[in-house]
Scaffold this motif. Structure first.
Motif, PDB file in Angstrom:
ATOM      1  N   VAL A 501       0.835  -1.206   0.000  1.00 44.86           N
ATOM      2  CA  VAL A 501       0.000   0.000   0.000  1.00 44.86           C
ATOM      3  C   VAL A 501       0.870   1.257   0.000  1.00 44.86           C
ATOM      4  N   VAL A 502       1.917   1.259   0.827  1.00 43.07           N
ATOM      5  CA  VAL A 502       2.809   2.420   0.894  1.00 43.07           C
ATOM      6  C   VAL A 502       3.485   2.652  -0.456  1.00 43.07           C
ATOM      7  N   PHE A 503       3.956   1.567  -1.060  1.00 39.23           N
ATOM      8  CA  PHE A 503       4.599   1.703  -2.369  1.00 39.23           C
ATOM      9  C   PHE A 503       3.618   2.236  -3.408  1.00 39.23           C
ATOM     10  N   ALA A 504       2.401   1.668  -3.433  1.00 42.90           N
ATOM     11  CA  ALA A 504       1.403   2.097  -4.413  1.00 42.90           C
ATOM     12  C   ALA A 504       1.054   3.572  -4.241  1.00 42.90           C
ATOM     13  N   VAL A 505       0.884   3.991  -3.002  1.00 48.66           N
ATOM     14  CA  VAL A 505       0.565   5.397  -2.732  1.00 48.66           C
ATOM     15  C   VAL A 505       1.716   6.294  -3.162  1.00 48.66           C
ATOM     16  N   ALA A 506       2.946   5.911  -2.798  1.00 53.74           N
ATOM     17  CA  ALA A 506       4.119   6.727  -3.134  1.00 53.74           C
ATOM     18  C   ALA A 506       4.293   6.821  -4.645  1.00 53.74           C
ATOM     19  N   TYR A 507       4.158   5.684  -5.316  1.00 58.29           N
ATOM     20  CA  TYR A 507       4.336   5.697  -6.775  1.00 58.29           C
ATOM     21  C   TYR A 507       3.232   6.493  -7.457  1.00 58.29           C
ATOM     22  N   TYR A 508       2.033   6.422  -6.899  1.00 58.69           N
ATOM     23  CA  TYR A 508       0.922   7.199  -7.456  1.00 58.69           C
ATOM     24  C   TYR A 508       1.185   8.697  -7.317  1.00 58.69           C
ATOM     25  N   ILE A 509       1.649   9.101  -6.147  1.00 59.74           N
ATOM     26  CA  ILE A 509       1.899  10.527  -5.901  1.00 59.74           C
ATOM     27  C   ILE A 509       3.047  11.044  -6.767  1.00 59.74           C
ATOM     28  N   VAL A 510       4.106  10.244  -6.863  1.00 55.67           N
ATOM     29  CA  VAL A 510       5.308  10.697  -7.573  1.00 55.67           C
ATOM     30  C   VAL A 510       5.122  10.659  -9.085  1.00 55.67           C
ATOM     31  N   TYR A 511       4.466   9.616  -9.605  1.00 55.63           N
ATOM     32  CA  TYR A 511       4.442   9.447 -11.058  1.00 55.63           C
ATOM     33  C   TYR A 511       3.080   9.071 -11.638  1.00 55.63           C
ATOM     34  N   ALA A 512       2.449   8.030 -11.083  1.00 54.06           N
ATOM     35  CA  ALA A 512       1.282   7.445 -11.738  1.00 54.06           C
ATOM     36  C   ALA A 512       0.124   8.429 -11.895  1.00 54.06           C
ATOM     37  N   ARG A 513      -0.053   9.340 -10.960  1.00 55.74           N
ATOM     38  CA  ARG A 513      -1.186  10.257 -11.039  1.00 55.74           C
ATOM     39  C   ARG A 513      -1.107  11.169 -12.266  1.00 55.74           C
ATOM     40  N   LYS A 514       0.101  11.261 -12.834  1.00 55.11           N
ATOM     41  CA  LYS A 514       0.279  12.104 -14.014  1.00 55.11           C
ATOM     42  C   LYS A 514      -0.229  11.417 -15.285  1.00 55.11           C
ATOM     43  N   ILE A 515      -0.262  10.076 -15.272  1.00 57.65           N
ATOM     44  CA  ILE A 515      -0.665   9.366 -16.484  1.00 57.65           C
ATOM     45  C   ILE A 515      -1.855   8.429 -16.270  1.00 57.65           C
ATOM     46  N   TYR A 516      -2.069   7.986 -15.025  1.00 56.38           N
ATOM     47  CA  TYR A 516      -3.183   7.063 -14.768  1.00 56.38           C
ATOM     48  C   TYR A 516      -4.424   7.851 -14.382  1.00 56.38           C
ATOM     49  N   THR A 517      -5.471   7.710 -15.162  1.00 57.51           N
ATOM     50  CA  THR A 517      -6.737   8.401 -14.898  1.00 57.51           C
ATOM     51  C   THR A 517      -7.885   7.428 -14.731  1.00 57.51           C
ATOM     52  N   GLY A 518      -7.543   6.172 -14.410  1.00 60.79           N
ATOM     53  CA  GLY A 518      -8.558   5.130 -14.368  1.00 60.79           C
ATOM     54  C   GLY A 518      -8.583   4.403 -15.698  1.00 60.79           C
ATOM     55  N   PRO A 519      -9.463   3.412 -15.850  1.00 61.10           N
ATOM     56  CA  PRO A 519      -9.579   2.687 -17.118  1.00 61.10           C
ATOM     57  C   PRO A 519      -9.820   3.651 -18.285  1.00 61.10           C
ATOM     58  N   ILE A 520      -8.937   3.613 -19.271  1.00 60.27           N
ATOM     59  CA  ILE A 520      -9.049   4.537 -20.388  1.00 60.27           C
ATOM     60  C   ILE A 520     -10.133   4.092 -21.371  1.00 60.27           C
ATOM     61  N   ILE A 521     -10.641   5.046 -22.129  1.00 59.59           N
ATOM     62  CA  ILE A 521     -11.652   4.760 -23.136  1.00 59.59           C
ATOM     63  C   ILE A 521     -10.945   4.540 -24.466  1.00 59.59           C
ATOM     64  N   GLU A 522     -11.016   3.321 -24.968  1.00 55.64           N
ATOM     65  CA  GLU A 522     -10.403   2.973 -26.246  1.00 55.64           C
ATOM     66  C   GLU A 522     -11.403   3.045 -27.395  1.00 55.64           C
ATOM     67  N   VAL A 523     -12.658   2.780 -27.081  1.00 48.69           N
ATOM     68  CA  VAL A 523     -13.676   2.769 -28.122  1.00 48.69           C
ATOM     69  C   VAL A 523     -15.013   3.111 -27.490  1.00 48.69           C
ATOM     70  N   VAL A 524     -15.843   3.858 -28.223  1.00 45.40           N
ATOM     71  CA  VAL A 524     -17.195   4.190 -27.792  1.00 45.40           C
ATOM     72  C   VAL A 524     -18.159   3.638 -28.833  1.00 45.40           C
ATOM     73  N   PRO A 525     -19.090   2.740 -28.432  1.00 47.93           N
ATOM     74  CA  PRO A 525     -19.973   2.110 -29.405  1.00 47.93           C
ATOM     75  C   PRO A 525     -20.677   3.105 -30.311  1.00 47.93           C
ATOM     76  N   GLY A 526     -21.161   4.180 -29.752  1.00 49.38           N
ATOM     77  CA  GLY A 526     -21.924   5.133 -30.540  1.00 49.38           C
ATOM     78  C   GLY A 526     -21.082   5.879 -31.554  1.00 49.38           C
ATOM     79  N   GLU A 527     -19.733   5.868 -31.371  1.00 46.92           N
ATOM     80  CA  GLU A 527     -18.865   6.598 -32.274  1.00 46.92           C
ATOM     81  C   GLU A 527     -18.167   5.681 -33.266  1.00 46.92           C
ATOM     82  N   ALA A 528     -18.297   4.347 -33.051  1.00 46.11           N
ATOM     83  CA  ALA A 528     -17.679   3.408 -33.982  1.00 46.11           C
ATOM     84  C   ALA A 528     -18.535   3.308 -35.235  1.00 46.11           C
TER      85      ALA A 528
END
Length: 546
Positions: A501-528
């Motif tokens: 947990v400590v590692f995950a929190v530290a890595y999130y604060i230092v780096y991951a929060r800049k690129i991880y925004t949750g599950p990304i949207i790769e495709v939207v049915p209505g736009e395909a």
């Protein structure tokens, strides 16, 4: 939408979650049931781990404690099956957290959950290799009294089990569903092949009165009740991990129906087999102290001595234990597949370093080869710890229960909150051409139950019991087996879980929060422009997430 075939519907279901279908759907109900059962291997695991409950609880405590764990596990995985039906994606728990958590904390909670799940499954993979390697060592000790086992012997054999798992998951990956069906057959047939000889041939048996009424507090705890709860963890080890089916959902046909029913079916089937095997082995365990002090018992496998005393033949004992060995190897194969899909899924959502490389798939087989290599190398490195200290190694693999149950508690608590506040809408048989709440707009309310759902008050009660049971198991997963506690007998799970947990929190604060925004949207049915855009192509996209 009514006339589309199953492959197209599977692509649409995944697209509704914002994901493009790129993995080959080779699994059906029977093969994914075999996959889940080889992870659980409950009757096999119960034979190896039953002494924990026998020490803390006695034979009666073990039997009734197992029933409590079985009922609790059914509640846990039934509740998780509801989420699997809503969102059948390889990300599993961390993806569901992103769906269900409040907007202010969804990204952070999702990321922490992802590390808990990945580390938990990495521990299961390492534990499978460790058990397999040391079972071989114990069999050698049974058949060769002059053999002196060394820690590095078990580690080399551990690596052998891992390499076999790598081979099956890469070279023969196309045949994996058929292999899982064959293993399911062995799992069922092996139950009777093991139980019937030891019960029939055992020269002495314990009385029914002693088996069902004898309690014990061998751990020296302050009360029998406390000893009972400490002893539950052995049964938990033999019965958890059914979320493996979830992480293979993107490779399963009709996953929104098949995966949840597989989770429930595997828990019921394995629970019944495990309970029967525990009762059978208790009737033939005449002297547990002698079994624990035997050469094989001192290596952690008193079941080998118990089996030998029951059937009176080293050759026969070796054949029966070989069934356990084979199923342990099968468990390592499934654990590696599960762990690699989790790594691949988190990389797809940009949650890991080097995610552009990790998301690449093998062109011919559409499997995440690099993710398989990563999880196998981590397991091999963990195996090195065992050469220096078995205590340190056990501390690492103790993450399996605490980390996974932490992820279960987080997701099921969020689901309970959402179902009680009416956030989740009824199931829609016809798929709408619009993304669900996993999209970049977490405030919308377009989240629906899947085909598998426990409605009304009954579903709420099962959900509540699942959360309460999970909290009990999580709490007692940190307790040592006995008192007084020494460095060699200390349970370091709380240290390892806290470190994750400590590692995950530290890595999130230092780096991951800049690129991880949750599950990304790769495709939207209505736009395909067509269903084909959401379905896998003959040529696999090697740059997912770029």
């Amino acid at each position: 939408m009514d006339n589309i075939n199953q492959d197209d519907r599977d692509a649409l279901v995944l697209a509704k979650l914002g994901k493009k279908s790129v993995l080959r759907r080779r699994f059906d109900f029977l093969s994914i049931l075999g996959f889940a059962c080889t992870i659980l291997v409950t009757w096999e695991g119960s034979l190896i781990l039953f002494t924990t409950g026998l020490t803390n609880g006695g034979s009666a405590g073990l039997i009734f404690g197992y029933l409590f764990v079985w009922i609790g596990t059914i509640a846990v995985f039934t509740t998780m099956a509801e989420m699997a039906s809503m969102a059948p994606t390889s990300g599993g728990q961390y993806h569901w957290v992103s769906m269900l958590a409040p907007p202010s904390s969804r990204v952070f909670l999702s990321y922490i959950t992802s590390w808990l799940v990945i580390c938990g499954w990495q521990a299961i993979l390492s534990g499978s290799g460790y058990l397999g390697g040391n079972q071989v060592v114990a069999l050698i000790a049974l058949n060769n009294p002059d053999y002196v086992p060394q820690l590095w012997h078990g580690t080399l054999l551990f690596w052998g089990f891992i390499l076999v798992a790598v081979f099956i998951n890469t070279v023969t990956s196309r045949a994996l569903p058929k292999i899982e069906v064959a293993i399911l057959v062995l799992h069922v047939v092996g139950f009777f092949a093991f139980m019937i000889p030891i019960v029939h041939l055992a020269p002495q048996k314990v009385s029914s009165h002693d088996v069902f009424t004898q309690f014990s507090n061998g751990g020296g705890w302050s009360s029998q009740g406390l000893s009972f709860f400490v002893g539950l963890i052995g049964s938990v080890f033999a019965m958890f991990g059914c979320d493996s089916a979830v992480h293979m959902a993107e490779e399963t046909r009709n996953a929104e129906v098949v995966v949840p029913w597989c989770m429930v079916s595997a828990t019921l089937l394995n629970g019944a087999f495990g309970w029967g095997m525990i009762i059978a082995i208790l009737f033939v365990t005449v002297d547990i102290t002698a079994a624990l002090e035997s050469p094989t018992g001192s290596l952690g496998f008193p079941i080998i001595d118990i089996t030998y005393n029951a059937i009176g033949s080293k050759a026969g004992t070796s054949v029966l234990i070989a069934i356990l060995l084979f199923m342990t190897a099968a468990g390592a194969i499934s654990a590696m597949a599960t762990s690699s899909r989790l790594i691949w899924a988190l990389a797809r959502d940009r949650g890991l370093p080097g995610w552009r490389l990790v998301t690449k798939l093998e062109p011919k087989t559409a499997i995440p080869t690099l993710a398989i290599i990563i999880t196998s190398l981590v397991a091999i490195l963990i195996g090195l710890i065992n050469i220096g200290s078995a205590t340190a190694f056990n501390a690492v693999i103790s993450l399996s229960v605490s980390s996974l149950y932490a992820s279960y508690i987080i997701t099921e608590t969020l689901l309970l909150y959402r179902r009680c506040t009416g956030f989740i809408l009824p199931h829609q048989k016809h798929l709408p051409p619009s993304p669900s709440t996993i999209s970049s707009n977490p405030n919308n309310r377009n989240l629906n139950w899947g085909p598998f759902h426990l409605p009304g008050l009954f579903g709420i009660l099962v959900n509540i019991f699942a959360v309460a049971f999970g909290l009990i198991i999580f709490f007692f997963s940190f307790w040592p087996v006995a008192t007084p506690v020494e460095p060699a007998t200390m349970n370091y799970s709380i240290v390892m879980t806290g470190s994750v947990v400590v590692f995950a929190v530290a890595y999130y604060i230092v780096y991951a929060r800049k690129i991880y925004t949750g599950p990304i949207i790769e495709v939207v049915p209505g736009e395909a422009s067509s269903i084909e855009e959401m379905a896998p192509k003959e040529k696999i996209d090697l740059g997912m997430g770029v």
